[in-house]
Design a protein around this motif. Structure first.
Motif, PDB file in Angstrom:
ATOM      1  N   LEU A 112     -14.620 -11.092   5.075  1.00  0.00           N
ATOM      2  CA  LEU A 112     -14.597  -9.707   5.529  1.00  0.00           C
ATOM      3  C   LEU A 112     -13.336  -9.397   6.320  1.00  0.00           C
ATOM      4  O   LEU A 112     -12.722  -8.324   6.150  1.00  0.00           O
ATOM      5  CB  LEU A 112     -15.832  -9.429   6.394  1.00  0.00           C
ATOM      6  N   ARG A 113     -12.953 -10.305   7.157  1.00  0.00           N
ATOM      7  CA  ARG A 113     -11.770 -10.098   8.004  1.00  0.00           C
ATOM      8  C   ARG A 113     -10.501  -9.994   7.171  1.00  0.00           C
ATOM      9  O   ARG A 113      -9.690  -9.086   7.371  1.00  0.00           O
ATOM     10  CB  ARG A 113     -11.695 -11.249   8.994  1.00  0.00           C
ATOM     11  N   TRP A 114     -10.321 -10.886   6.213  1.00  0.00           N
ATOM     12  CA  TRP A 114      -9.116 -10.860   5.390  1.00  0.00           C
ATOM     13  C   TRP A 114      -9.081  -9.632   4.470  1.00  0.00           C
ATOM     14  O   TRP A 114      -8.022  -9.062   4.222  1.00  0.00           O
ATOM     15  CB  TRP A 114      -9.010 -12.139   4.574  1.00  0.00           C
ATOM     16  N   GLN A 115     -10.248  -9.218   3.954  1.00  0.00           N
ATOM     17  CA  GLN A 115     -10.272  -8.023   3.119  1.00  0.00           C
ATOM     18  C   GLN A 115      -9.888  -6.787   3.915  1.00  0.00           C
ATOM     19  O   GLN A 115      -9.191  -5.900   3.390  1.00  0.00           O
ATOM     20  CB  GLN A 115     -11.673  -7.847   2.512  1.00  0.00           C
ATOM     21  N   LYS A 212      -7.768 -15.793  -3.843  1.00  0.00           N
ATOM     22  CA  LYS A 212      -9.085 -16.191  -4.322  1.00  0.00           C
ATOM     23  C   LYS A 212     -10.195 -15.759  -3.367  1.00  0.00           C
ATOM     24  O   LYS A 212     -11.335 -15.548  -3.788  1.00  0.00           O
ATOM     25  CB  LYS A 212      -9.149 -17.720  -4.488  1.00  0.00           C
ATOM     26  N   THR A 213      -9.870 -15.608  -2.102  1.00  0.00           N
ATOM     27  CA  THR A 213     -10.881 -15.278  -1.099  1.00  0.00           C
ATOM     28  C   THR A 213     -11.162 -13.791  -1.022  1.00  0.00           C
ATOM     29  O   THR A 213     -12.316 -13.383  -0.845  1.00  0.00           O
ATOM     30  CB  THR A 213     -10.430 -15.793   0.278  1.00  0.00           C
ATOM     31  N   ILE A 335      -7.581  -7.042  -6.824  1.00  0.00           N
ATOM     32  CA  ILE A 335      -8.569  -5.974  -6.633  1.00  0.00           C
ATOM     33  C   ILE A 335      -9.612  -6.487  -5.646  1.00  0.00           C
ATOM     34  O   ILE A 335     -10.218  -7.543  -5.861  1.00  0.00           O
ATOM     35  CB  ILE A 335      -9.225  -5.580  -7.966  1.00  0.00           C
ATOM     36  N   ILE A 336      -9.825  -5.731  -4.575  1.00  0.00           N
ATOM     37  CA  ILE A 336     -10.739  -6.166  -3.523  1.00  0.00           C
ATOM     38  C   ILE A 336     -11.898  -5.185  -3.404  1.00  0.00           C
ATOM     39  O   ILE A 336     -11.888  -4.094  -4.003  1.00  0.00           O
ATOM     40  CB  ILE A 336     -10.015  -6.277  -2.164  1.00  0.00           C
ATOM     41  N   ASP A 337     -12.904  -5.569  -2.641  1.00  0.00           N
ATOM     42  CA  ASP A 337     -14.039  -4.679  -2.375  1.00  0.00           C
ATOM     43  C   ASP A 337     -13.632  -3.592  -1.396  1.00  0.00           C
ATOM     44  O   ASP A 337     -12.906  -3.840  -0.428  1.00  0.00           O
ATOM     45  CB  ASP A 337     -15.209  -5.474  -1.795  1.00  0.00           C
ATOM     46  N   ASN A 338     -14.113  -2.402  -1.644  1.00  0.00           N
ATOM     47  CA  ASN A 338     -13.853  -1.281  -0.758  1.00  0.00           C
ATOM     48  C   ASN A 338     -14.825  -1.347   0.412  1.00  0.00           C
ATOM     49  O   ASN A 338     -15.998  -0.990   0.289  1.00  0.00           O
ATOM     50  CB  ASN A 338     -14.001   0.039  -1.518  1.00  0.00           C
ATOM     51  N   LEU A 371      -2.913  -2.721  12.779  1.00  0.00           N
ATOM     52  CA  LEU A 371      -2.650  -4.156  12.856  1.00  0.00           C
ATOM     53  C   LEU A 371      -3.907  -4.948  13.229  1.00  0.00           C
ATOM     54  O   LEU A 371      -3.903  -6.188  13.121  1.00  0.00           O
ATOM     55  CB  LEU A 371      -1.546  -4.440  13.880  1.00  0.00           C
ATOM     56  N   TYR A 372      -4.954  -4.253  13.687  1.00  0.00           N
ATOM     57  CA  TYR A 372      -6.193  -4.921  14.101  1.00  0.00           C
ATOM     58  C   TYR A 372      -7.365  -4.576  13.178  1.00  0.00           C
ATOM     59  O   TYR A 372      -8.526  -4.688  13.582  1.00  0.00           O
ATOM     60  CB  TYR A 372      -6.544  -4.519  15.534  1.00  0.00           C
ATOM     61  N   LYS A 373      -7.082  -4.208  11.959  1.00  0.00           N
ATOM     62  CA  LYS A 373      -8.160  -3.956  11.007  1.00  0.00           C
ATOM     63  C   LYS A 373      -8.973  -5.239  10.780  1.00  0.00           C
ATOM     64  O   LYS A 373      -8.410  -6.310  10.568  1.00  0.00           O
ATOM     65  CB  LYS A 373      -7.592  -3.470   9.681  1.00  0.00           C
ATOM     66  N   GLY A 374     -10.290  -5.090  10.817  1.00  0.00           N
ATOM     67  CA  GLY A 374     -11.152  -6.248  10.634  1.00  0.00           C
ATOM     68  C   GLY A 374     -11.411  -7.046  11.895  1.00  0.00           C
ATOM     69  O   GLY A 374     -11.948  -8.162  11.813  1.00  0.00           O
TER      70      GLY A 374
END
Length: 450
Positions: A112-115, A212-213, A335-338, A371-374
């Protein structure tokens, strides 16, 4: 007639001699009467028999008592060895729970954090964990329970590669792989150089592991574990950027990766050392105030010091990590999850030219909070990690308390082999027992009677 009288006199003299011998052997009491010599001889012989029997009973009781005490001592030593081994297992168990929590159980929060970090067009920044909870529910309903465990194999593989590269470089160059209090300044510099080389070699594989993550399971094909090695090796030996994508060349990524990685590592060492010393001092102050397992307390202090160092480092370097992840993902067509809704998928399209350009564009278009998203995912990660470690520590403390707080030892009344009186009326065959109480707690904390 005179001869007969002489014979009687001789017999009486012999009887008198035998009586005197029996009197000396038995130490007759003053109540002995010379008028009944035969009765006194029989009494003395009975007393002798009683004394011999009592002496035999005393010897048997003494042997039984010593055998019993020997068995108790053997049992005490066995319990002591068993408790020491159990404490050792508790320390190892807490350590392994900490490692498992850090590298495996915290992986969904890492996804979740990386996305959140790489999605530059997101409207919801997820600066606190409450906005992430609906997204997690939606992802689980749409993609299943395994959606947040994607890429865990590649992450573990990259961490294993980093440890293996450190070990190989240390053996080939004799540079120290670990630091201690006796490390000189020269050896410290060699250790830092070893870490720089290791980070540089692992950075292309980390970039592939990032892809991959964060990629969505419903919009991407399943990849194997060895694809990380193949694609990472291709990026490592391809120093030029592809002509048809916006992917940055390897040399443009190694510099920021090494700079951020080694600074983060040294900062973590500093915080870990300060935290460890503070907790060790606290243990030394409290060790005489309460009964506790010192080894387990030291292990808990080491675990919490590592957790404090990791949390502080991640908070301080969170913006730099966001910039580095966006540079590594650029041009990979991922492509990532929204995570604004948790229902759809979105592509990641960026065109950064370097670290400073990424920082400038992010601050201008998304603000400093971009810069602090997630950041909320990281809060969830460390809350869960602390909760699991607390549970493991509480379990270990309960087991250790059960070992240390055993019931006190019983009061043992040993035999006291005093001399028996030779009274005429005494025919007791059992040994005497002293009323002296002996407390066996001087042998240790553990009861010998258990």
């Amino acid at each position: 007639m005179e001869c007969k009288y002489l014979g009687l006199d001789t017999d009486s003299e012999q009887i008198d001699k035998e009586i005197e011998k029996e009197q000396q052997a038995c130490k007759l009491s003053p109540s002995w009467s010379p008028r009944n010599p035969l009765e006194n001889i029989i009494d003395c012989r009975e007393k002798s028999i009683v004394e011999n029997i009592n002496a035999d009973q005393d010897a048997i009781a003494k042997i039984q008592y010593l055998s019993l005490e020997h068995d108790k001592l053997d049992k005490y030593l066995h319990n002591h060895e068993h408790d020491a081994s159990l404490r050792k297992y508790l320390v190892v168990g807490v350590h392994w729970v900490s490692l498992l929590t850090e590298h495996v159980l915290s992986h969904p929060f890492l996804v979740l954090r990386w996305q959140c970090q790489v999605y530059n067009a997101s409207k919801c920044y997820h600066l606190h964990p409450f906005t992430l909870l609906p997204c997690i529910v939606h992802l689980h309903r749409r993609q299943g329970l395994t959606t947040l465990w994607k890429g865990m194999g590649s992450c573990l593989l990259v961490r294993g590669m980093s440890c293996a590269i450190d070990d190989v470089i240390s053996k080939l160059s004799s540079w120290p792989k670990e630091l201690d209090s006796r490390t000189t300044l020269k050896r410290f510099g060699q250790h830092v150089l070893l870490k720089c080389v290791s980070i540089a070699l692992v950075s292309p594989f980390h970039a592939v592991s990032l892809v991959k993550t964060v990629q969505s399971d419903i919009a991407s094909e399943k990849t194997g574990l060895l694809d990380v090695l193949r694609e990472g090796g291709a990026r490592l030996f391809s120093w030029r950027s592809p002509q048809n994508t916006r992917m940055l060349p390897t040399w443009a990524l190694i510099g920021p990766s090494v700079s951020i990685g080694i600074t983060k590592y040294l900062f973590n060492l500093l915080i870990h050392g300060v935290s460890t010393r503070m907790m060790q001092r606290r243990i030394q102050e409290n060790r005489y105030k309460k009964n506790c397992d010192i080894k387990l307390e030291h292990q808990n202090a080491e675990t919490y010091a590592g957790l404090i160092a990791t949390l502080t480092t991640e908070v301080v370097f969170f913006p730099l990590e966001t910039i580095l992840h966006r540079l590594e993902l650029q041009g990979t067509r991922t492509i990532i999850d929204n995570l604004d809704t948790g229902y759809s998928v979105v592509p990641v399209l960026t065109d950064y030219r370097g670290v400073f350009d990424c920082y400038t564009v992010t601050v201008i278009s998304e603000g400093a909070a971009g810069l602090y998203k997630g950041f909320g995912a990281m809060i969830l990660q460390f809350v869960a990690q602390v909760a699991i470690i607390k549970l493991a520590k509480w379990t270990a403390d309960q087991i250790s308390a059960g070992i240390l707080n055993r019931p006190t030892s019983r009061i043992v009344q040993p035999y006291n082999f005093d001399g028996l009186s030779c009274n005429k009326s005494s025919t007791t065959l059992s040994p005497s027992i002293s009323s002296i109480d002996v407390d066996l707690t001087s042998l240790g904390k553990y009861s010998l009677d258990e």
